[in-house]
Design a protein around this motif. Structure first.
Motif, PDB file in Angstrom:
ATOM      1  N   LYS A  25     -45.242  33.660 -17.856  1.00  0.00           N
ATOM      2  CA  LYS A  25     -44.742  35.035 -17.828  1.00  0.00           C
ATOM      3  C   LYS A  25     -43.855  35.248 -16.601  1.00  0.00           C
ATOM      4  O   LYS A  25     -42.785  35.870 -16.686  1.00  0.00           O
ATOM      5  CB  LYS A  25     -45.914  36.021 -17.817  1.00  0.00           C
ATOM      6  CG  LYS A  25     -45.503  37.448 -17.984  1.00  0.00           C
ATOM      7  CD  LYS A  25     -46.702  38.359 -18.107  1.00  0.00           C
ATOM      8  CE  LYS A  25     -46.262  39.790 -18.319  1.00  0.00           C
ATOM      9  NZ  LYS A  25     -47.392  40.694 -18.414  1.00  0.00           N
ATOM     10  N   ALA A  26     -44.285  34.711 -15.443  1.00  0.00           N
ATOM     11  CA  ALA A  26     -43.483  34.837 -14.225  1.00  0.00           C
ATOM     12  C   ALA A  26     -42.157  34.105 -14.381  1.00  0.00           C
ATOM     13  O   ALA A  26     -41.102  34.602 -13.958  1.00  0.00           O
ATOM     14  CB  ALA A  26     -44.263  34.287 -13.028  1.00  0.00           C
ATOM     15  N   LEU A  27     -42.186  32.930 -15.005  1.00  0.00           N
ATOM     16  CA  LEU A  27     -40.949  32.185 -15.238  1.00  0.00           C
ATOM     17  C   LEU A  27     -40.006  32.943 -16.168  1.00  0.00           C
ATOM     18  O   LEU A  27     -38.789  32.972 -15.952  1.00  0.00           O
ATOM     19  CB  LEU A  27     -41.259  30.798 -15.800  1.00  0.00           C
ATOM     20  CG  LEU A  27     -41.823  29.773 -14.820  1.00  0.00           C
ATOM     21  CD1 LEU A  27     -42.195  28.490 -15.539  1.00  0.00           C
ATOM     22  CD2 LEU A  27     -40.825  29.493 -13.713  1.00  0.00           C
ATOM     23  N   LYS A  28     -40.557  33.565 -17.202  1.00  0.00           N
ATOM     24  CA  LYS A  28     -39.726  34.347 -18.122  1.00  0.00           C
ATOM     25  C   LYS A  28     -39.075  35.515 -17.396  1.00  0.00           C
ATOM     26  O   LYS A  28     -37.898  35.823 -17.600  1.00  0.00           O
ATOM     27  CB  LYS A  28     -40.556  34.858 -19.293  1.00  0.00           C
ATOM     28  CG  LYS A  28     -40.854  33.808 -20.330  1.00  0.00           C
ATOM     29  CD  LYS A  28     -41.641  34.392 -21.486  1.00  0.00           C
ATOM     30  CE  LYS A  28     -41.994  33.332 -22.491  1.00  0.00           C
ATOM     31  NZ  LYS A  28     -42.774  33.861 -23.621  1.00  0.00           N
ATOM     32  N   GLU A  29     -39.832  36.186 -16.533  1.00  0.00           N
ATOM     33  CA  GLU A  29     -39.265  37.297 -15.764  1.00  0.00           C
ATOM     34  C   GLU A  29     -38.182  36.799 -14.819  1.00  0.00           C
ATOM     35  O   GLU A  29     -37.129  37.426 -14.673  1.00  0.00           O
ATOM     36  CB  GLU A  29     -40.365  38.007 -14.982  1.00  0.00           C
ATOM     37  CG  GLU A  29     -41.316  38.808 -15.841  1.00  0.00           C
ATOM     38  CD  GLU A  29     -42.473  39.389 -15.042  1.00  0.00           C
ATOM     39  OE1 GLU A  29     -42.524  39.164 -13.817  1.00  0.00           O
ATOM     40  OE2 GLU A  29     -43.308  40.072 -15.644  1.00  0.00           O
ATOM     41  N   ASP A  30     -38.430  35.647 -14.152  1.00  0.00           N
ATOM     42  CA  ASP A  30     -37.435  35.079 -13.249  1.00  0.00           C
ATOM     43  C   ASP A  30     -36.167  34.687 -14.007  1.00  0.00           C
ATOM     44  O   ASP A  30     -35.053  34.937 -13.543  1.00  0.00           O
ATOM     45  CB  ASP A  30     -37.987  33.851 -12.522  1.00  0.00           C
ATOM     46  CG  ASP A  30     -39.031  34.203 -11.484  1.00  0.00           C
ATOM     47  OD1 ASP A  30     -39.104  35.396 -11.110  1.00  0.00           O
ATOM     48  OD2 ASP A  30     -39.776  33.295 -11.059  1.00  0.00           O
ATOM     49  N   SER A  82     -34.251  37.851 -14.826  1.00  0.00           N
ATOM     50  CA  SER A  82     -33.538  38.423 -13.680  1.00  0.00           C
ATOM     51  C   SER A  82     -32.354  37.541 -13.283  1.00  0.00           C
ATOM     52  O   SER A  82     -31.277  38.041 -12.943  1.00  0.00           O
ATOM     53  CB  SER A  82     -34.483  38.615 -12.496  1.00  0.00           C
ATOM     54  OG  SER A  82     -34.940  37.358 -12.016  1.00  0.00           O
ATOM     55  N   LEU A  83     -32.543  36.227 -13.344  1.00  0.00           N
ATOM     56  CA  LEU A  83     -31.432  35.325 -13.031  1.00  0.00           C
ATOM     57  C   LEU A  83     -30.300  35.463 -14.050  1.00  0.00           C
ATOM     58  O   LEU A  83     -29.123  35.422 -13.688  1.00  0.00           O
ATOM     59  CB  LEU A  83     -31.916  33.868 -12.976  1.00  0.00           C
ATOM     60  CG  LEU A  83     -32.778  33.483 -11.787  1.00  0.00           C
ATOM     61  CD1 LEU A  83     -33.286  32.064 -11.939  1.00  0.00           C
ATOM     62  CD2 LEU A  83     -32.008  33.631 -10.495  1.00  0.00           C
ATOM     63  N   GLU A  84     -30.641  35.632 -15.301  1.00  0.00           N
ATOM     64  CA  GLU A  84     -29.628  35.809 -16.340  1.00  0.00           C
ATOM     65  C   GLU A  84     -28.841  37.105 -16.125  1.00  0.00           C
ATOM     66  O   GLU A  84     -27.625  37.135 -16.275  1.00  0.00           O
ATOM     67  CB  GLU A  84     -30.284  35.808 -17.721  1.00  0.00           C
ATOM     68  CG  GLU A  84     -29.320  35.803 -18.874  1.00  0.00           C
ATOM     69  CD  GLU A  84     -28.491  34.539 -18.943  1.00  0.00           C
ATOM     70  OE1 GLU A  84     -27.335  34.646 -19.387  1.00  0.00           O
ATOM     71  OE2 GLU A  84     -28.977  33.468 -18.559  1.00  0.00           O
ATOM     72  N   SER A  85     -29.547  38.176 -15.750  1.00  0.00           N
ATOM     73  CA  SER A  85     -28.836  39.439 -15.496  1.00  0.00           C
ATOM     74  C   SER A  85     -27.939  39.314 -14.272  1.00  0.00           C
ATOM     75  O   SER A  85     -26.804  39.821 -14.268  1.00  0.00           O
ATOM     76  CB  SER A  85     -29.831  40.586 -15.318  1.00  0.00           C
ATOM     77  OG  SER A  85     -30.590  40.402 -14.143  1.00  0.00           O
TER      78      SER A  85
END
Length: 112
Positions: free
Chosen positions: A33-38, A41-44
């Motif tokens: 889940k933390a990786l998905k959030e990271d 955010s990196l994609e944005s």
């Protein structure tokens, strides 16, 4: 009593194994889940950087296009001036040559 002791030990072992499994599972789930959030955010951030650079590139292209148009106008103006200058020089030379052709034979006769 041996059977109940074996059963209780087996049950304790199963409970311990299940608790270890669920602990590891929740850790892995939290990491995912933390990786998905990271990643989100990196994609944005990546998209923001791409749009910013695209805007800067467009403004630079526009500026260069304006400079090119300005130079075209300047060079066109200079070309017109140079062509007029050389046309006037040619006219002057042709008039001088006509005068020379008209007067030179008379001057040569006088000299001889």
């Amino acid at each position: 009593m041996d059977i109940s002791l074996v059963f209780s030990h087996a049950l304790a072992f199963l409970i311990g194994a299940l608790s270890l499994y669920f602990t590891a599972y929740t850790k892995a789930k939290g990491t995912n889940k933390a990786l998905k959030e990271d990643i989100g955010s990196l994609e944005s951030l990546k998209q923001q950087i791409i749009t910013r650079h695209a805007e800067e590139l467009e403004s630079i292209k526009k500026q260069h296009q304006l400079d090119i148009e300005k130079r075209k106008f300047k060079y066109e103006d200079k070309r017109v001036q140079f062509s007029k200058y050389f046309r006037l020089i040619d006219e002057f030379n042709s008039k001088c040559n006509l005068v020379f052709i008209e007067r030179f034979p008379q001057m040569l006769l006088r000299l001889l």
